[in-house]
Design a protein around this motif. Sequence first.
Motif, PDB file in Angstrom:
ATOM      1  N   ALA A   1     -36.439  28.836  16.953  1.00 34.62           N
ATOM      2  CA  ALA A   1     -36.627  28.586  18.377  1.00 34.62           C
ATOM      3  C   ALA A   1     -35.574  27.616  18.908  1.00 34.62           C
ATOM      4  CB  ALA A   1     -38.027  28.033  18.632  1.00 34.62           C
ATOM      5  N   LYS A   2     -35.197  26.618  18.092  1.00 40.99           N
ATOM      6  CA  LYS A   2     -34.185  25.637  18.522  1.00 40.99           C
ATOM      7  C   LYS A   2     -32.795  26.253  18.600  1.00 40.99           C
ATOM      8  CE  LYS A   2     -36.713  21.711  16.532  1.00 40.99           C
ATOM      9  NZ  LYS A   2     -36.696  20.648  15.486  1.00 40.99           N
ATOM     10  N   ALA A   3     -32.556  27.276  17.795  1.00 41.16           N
ATOM     11  CA  ALA A   3     -31.222  27.883  17.726  1.00 41.16           C
ATOM     12  C   ALA A   3     -30.990  28.916  18.818  1.00 41.16           C
ATOM     13  CB  ALA A   3     -31.014  28.525  16.355  1.00 41.16           C
ATOM     14  N   ILE A   4     -32.035  29.300  19.541  1.00 46.53           N
ATOM     15  CA  ILE A   4     -31.915  30.331  20.580  1.00 46.53           C
ATOM     16  C   ILE A   4     -32.045  29.682  21.952  1.00 46.53           C
ATOM     17  CG2 ILE A   4     -32.875  32.495  21.462  1.00 46.53           C
ATOM     18  CD1 ILE A   4     -34.057  33.015  18.724  1.00 46.53           C
ATOM     19  N   PRO A   5     -31.170  30.017  22.894  1.00 44.68           N
ATOM     20  CA  PRO A   5     -31.298  29.485  24.261  1.00 44.68           C
ATOM     21  C   PRO A   5     -32.665  29.836  24.846  1.00 44.68           C
ATOM     22  CG  PRO A   5     -29.184  30.593  23.975  1.00 44.68           C
ATOM     23  CD  PRO A   5     -29.995  30.877  22.736  1.00 44.68           C
ATOM     24  N   PRO A   6     -33.251  28.926  25.615  1.00 46.72           N
ATOM     25  CA  PRO A   6     -34.595  29.164  26.179  1.00 46.72           C
ATOM     26  C   PRO A   6     -34.707  30.479  26.959  1.00 46.72           C
ATOM     27  CG  PRO A   6     -33.952  26.887  26.509  1.00 46.72           C
ATOM     28  CD  PRO A   6     -32.754  27.581  25.938  1.00 46.72           C
ATOM     29  N   ALA A   7     -33.669  30.808  27.707  1.00 43.19           N
ATOM     30  CA  ALA A   7     -33.722  32.056  28.490  1.00 43.19           C
ATOM     31  C   ALA A   7     -33.777  33.278  27.572  1.00 43.19           C
ATOM     32  CB  ALA A   7     -32.499  32.148  29.407  1.00 43.19           C
ATOM     33  N   ALA A   8     -32.989  33.229  26.483  1.00 47.96           N
ATOM     34  CA  ALA A   8     -32.983  34.344  25.534  1.00 47.96           C
ATOM     35  C   ALA A   8     -34.329  34.433  24.811  1.00 47.96           C
ATOM     36  CB  ALA A   8     -31.846  34.168  24.527  1.00 47.96           C
TER      37      ALA A   8
ATOM     38  N   HIS B   1     -34.716  46.159  20.573  1.00 44.10           N
ATOM     39  CA  HIS B   1     -34.472  45.118  21.572  1.00 44.10           C
ATOM     40  C   HIS B   1     -33.608  44.005  20.978  1.00 44.10           C
ATOM     41  CE1 HIS B   1     -38.150  47.009  23.338  1.00 44.10           C
ATOM     42  NE2 HIS B   1     -37.491  46.779  24.462  1.00 44.10           N
ATOM     43  N   GLN B   2     -32.906  43.304  21.821  1.00 44.86           N
ATOM     44  CA  GLN B   2     -31.917  42.326  21.363  1.00 44.86           C
ATOM     45  C   GLN B   2     -32.550  41.062  20.787  1.00 44.86           C
ATOM     46  OE1 GLN B   2     -29.111  41.270  24.399  1.00 44.86           O
ATOM     47  NE2 GLN B   2     -27.791  40.086  23.010  1.00 44.86           N
ATOM     48  N   PHE B   3     -33.560  40.515  21.485  1.00 49.60           N
ATOM     49  CA  PHE B   3     -34.091  39.209  21.080  1.00 49.60           C
ATOM     50  C   PHE B   3     -35.550  39.248  20.613  1.00 49.60           C
ATOM     51  CE2 PHE B   3     -30.821  38.212  24.334  1.00 49.60           C
ATOM     52  CZ  PHE B   3     -29.933  37.518  23.516  1.00 49.60           C
ATOM     53  N   ALA B   4     -36.187  40.418  20.621  1.00 49.32           N
ATOM     54  CA  ALA B   4     -37.621  40.507  20.306  1.00 49.32           C
ATOM     55  C   ALA B   4     -37.925  39.993  18.901  1.00 49.32           C
ATOM     56  CB  ALA B   4     -38.109  41.941  20.459  1.00 49.32           C
ATOM     57  N   GLY B   5     -37.165  40.440  17.904  1.00 49.50           N
ATOM     58  CA  GLY B   5     -37.409  40.026  16.524  1.00 49.50           C
ATOM     59  C   GLY B   5     -37.271  38.532  16.332  1.00 49.50           C
ATOM     60  N   ALA B   6     -36.229  37.960  16.918  1.00 48.28           N
ATOM     61  CA  ALA B   6     -35.998  36.520  16.781  1.00 48.28           C
ATOM     62  C   ALA B   6     -37.119  35.724  17.449  1.00 48.28           C
ATOM     63  CB  ALA B   6     -34.653  36.146  17.396  1.00 48.28           C
ATOM     64  N   ALA B   7     -37.561  36.195  18.622  1.00 50.70           N
ATOM     65  CA  ALA B   7     -38.646  35.488  19.328  1.00 50.70           C
ATOM     66  C   ALA B   7     -39.922  35.500  18.500  1.00 50.70           C
ATOM     67  CB  ALA B   7     -38.879  36.142  20.690  1.00 50.70           C
ATOM     68  N   MET B   8     -40.280  36.650  17.927  1.00 49.63           N
ATOM     69  CA  MET B   8     -41.496  36.745  17.116  1.00 49.63           C
ATOM     70  C   MET B   8     -41.384  35.884  15.859  1.00 49.63           C
ATOM     71  SD  MET B   8     -42.131  40.849  17.600  1.00 49.63           S
ATOM     72  CE  MET B   8     -43.492  41.012  16.459  1.00 49.63           C
ATOM     73  N   ALA B   9     -40.190  35.830  15.256  1.00 50.69           N
ATOM     74  CA  ALA B   9     -39.992  35.001  14.061  1.00 50.69           C
ATOM     75  C   ALA B   9     -40.066  33.522  14.389  1.00 50.69           C
ATOM     76  CB  ALA B   9     -38.650  35.330  13.415  1.00 50.69           C
ATOM     77  N   SER B  10     -39.696  33.152  15.617  1.00 49.55           N
ATOM     78  CA  SER B  10     -39.688  31.734  15.999  1.00 49.55           C
ATOM     79  C   SER B  10     -41.075  31.125  16.064  1.00 49.55           C
ATOM     80  CB  SER B  10     -38.998  31.570  17.365  1.00 49.55           C
ATOM     81  OG  SER B  10     -39.821  32.085  18.406  1.00 49.55           O
ATOM     82  N   VAL B  11     -42.094  31.982  16.160  1.00 46.98           N
ATOM     83  CA  VAL B  11     -43.477  31.480  16.215  1.00 46.98           C
ATOM     84  C   VAL B  11     -43.820  30.738  14.928  1.00 46.98           C
ATOM     85  CG1 VAL B  11     -45.904  32.163  16.324  1.00 46.98           C
ATOM     86  CG2 VAL B  11     -44.227  33.281  17.811  1.00 46.98           C
ATOM     87  N   ASP B  12     -43.354  31.268  13.786  1.00 42.59           N
ATOM     88  CA  ASP B  12     -43.643  30.648  12.490  1.00 42.59           C
ATOM     89  C   ASP B  12     -42.531  29.714  12.017  1.00 42.59           C
ATOM     90  OD1 ASP B  12     -46.113  32.000  12.137  1.00 42.59           O
ATOM     91  OD2 ASP B  12     -45.024  33.805  11.530  1.00 42.59           O
ATOM     92  N   ASP B  13     -41.363  29.805  12.628  1.00 43.98           N
ATOM     93  CA  ASP B  13     -40.216  28.990  12.191  1.00 43.98           C
ATOM     94  C   ASP B  13     -39.598  28.291  13.398  1.00 43.98           C
ATOM     95  OD1 ASP B  13     -37.988  27.856  11.073  1.00 43.98           O
ATOM     96  OD2 ASP B  13     -37.331  29.659  10.014  1.00 43.98           O
ATOM     97  N   PRO B  14     -39.981  27.029  13.636  1.00 45.86           N
ATOM     98  CA  PRO B  14     -39.467  26.300  14.809  1.00 45.86           C
ATOM     99  C   PRO B  14     -37.943  26.182  14.837  1.00 45.86           C
ATOM    100  CG  PRO B  14     -41.317  25.142  13.794  1.00 45.86           C
ATOM    101  CD  PRO B  14     -40.949  26.245  12.867  1.00 45.86           C
ATOM    102  N   SER B  15     -37.296  26.226  13.671  1.00 44.99           N
ATOM    103  CA  SER B  15     -35.834  26.093  13.636  1.00 44.99           C
ATOM    104  C   SER B  15     -35.154  27.259  14.355  1.00 44.99           C
ATOM    105  CB  SER B  15     -35.337  26.025  12.189  1.00 44.99           C
ATOM    106  OG  SER B  15     -35.618  27.235  11.491  1.00 44.99           O
TER     107      SER B  15
END
Length: 533
Positions: free
Chosen positions: A473-480, A457-471
């Motif tokens: 989450a800030k770098a990814i558009p909310p919709a993505a 999947h395109q954004f699954a890995g980044a979304a899961m990583a954002s849970v532990d790294d707020p930075s």
Amino acid sequence: MSTTTPEQPPGEGPGAHHDPVVSTSPDLEKMTNPESDKLDAGVFKIAGVVVLGAIMSILDITVVSVALPTFQNEFHVSPSMSAWSMTAYTLALATIIPVTGWAADRFGTKRLYLLALSLFVVGSVLCATAWDMPSLIAFRVLQGLGGGMLMPLGMTILTHAAGPHRVGRVMAVLGIPMLLGPIAGPILGGWLIESVSWHWIFLINLPIGIAALIYSFVVLPSDNPEPSESFDFKGMLMMSPGLALFLFGVSSIPGEGTVASAKVLIPAIVGLALIVVFVFHALRTKHPLIDLRLFANRNLTVAVIAMTLFSVAFMGASLLFPSYFLQVRGETTLAAGVLLAPQGIGAMITMPIAGMLADKIGPGKIVMGGVVVLAAGMFVFTQVGADTSYVLLLGALFVMGLGLGATMMPIMSAALASLTHEHVARGSTLMNIVQQAAGSIGTAVMSVVLTNQVLSHQFAGAAMASVDDPSIAKAIPPAALQQGFSEAASSFGTTFTVGLVLVILCIVPAILLPRKKATAPDGSETAAPAMMH
């Protein structure tokens, strides 16, 4: 299956192992009185000893799992190096299990159980004093050598104490810590690390271990073993390192991300080759380390197949549940542990009932019902989303718990109930090896399936990583980010589908499990095996 007849002195029957854990103790003889169908105070006292040991051994695996990030920061090591604190324990556990059956016959279950408890407690205290990662890994090996003996010895002790007609109920008692460990471990580990320090995830074993040692010394009947067989040293040189190498290769799959890695293939193939060589050796040896002739017992063979499928599915799913709550829903470790509690509650409700019914009508019907209920609960998780109602998820976990309580220990009791007294130690050792190996395979399989699904999947890995790294989450558009969490949930749903298929496959061996009251080898329904001396 051979038994000792009344005309043969104990230990002189064909293939007999005289184990005075039962026959020399008046208290234990009373406990195994075939006229008594209920668990009396004597059996409950011995069950208390075994449960204490099981709680320490199983909790220690799950408690340490939440401390891996802490070890990385404390000792300044990589995640893969930190994971060796888990792997070393598992490999030591797998190495010592094959020797346990012979050692129980040779030295007696009480002496060996006291030794196992001592090794575990000493290893725990040493782990708390670790000054770097290599020292922690070394001390975890010592702890694993003790922990690996506790479960098979506990099953042997309980089976001897209760007799085949009550083995379902005592296995239900032993099953409670096996099911609660994965739930209570993360809660306890998270609380201790946050409130005190990581040292206390090991030091907490000291007071429990001392209490268990004193309790065991007082309650367990004295040993007077008279072994009639020699130690299979050649078999040990094949089976113990073979099992450890195979499990090391399998447990390396998630970290490598592929089965094709040399770190996975080389140890797994070498280990598997050693195990295959051991099989040929065991079939030609009079007294092998693991008695593969036990597979001549139909009930044990069917139970092994059922336990293999069940352990792969259950251990794999046990990894997925907390990961979903942590990585998709953003819960803390403590909250994730609490959210898993309904599963344990469900299991506690059905486990004693299933144990009693398995003794009365046979485990076949009970396991069939448990598998169906378990599959119904797991089906909900195959449809899981990023915002699925917690009421639905916790209800599904509760239903799964009801199924688990009616599945795992009845399968174990089906394997042990029809074995002769002298074969119980070897049978429980065999079942624990199967459970350990299948559990490791299940964890690896589910990890690889989940990882591959996330990567697809395109954004699954980044979304899961954002849970532990707020930075992140800030770098990814909310919709993505929202799409990423939906993709991650879908990855978990697909992986749960694999687990569901394995659970459904359990129905096949469950159909073949005994559907009547357990019988001893002499054909009686209630007599304890090989005890008419």
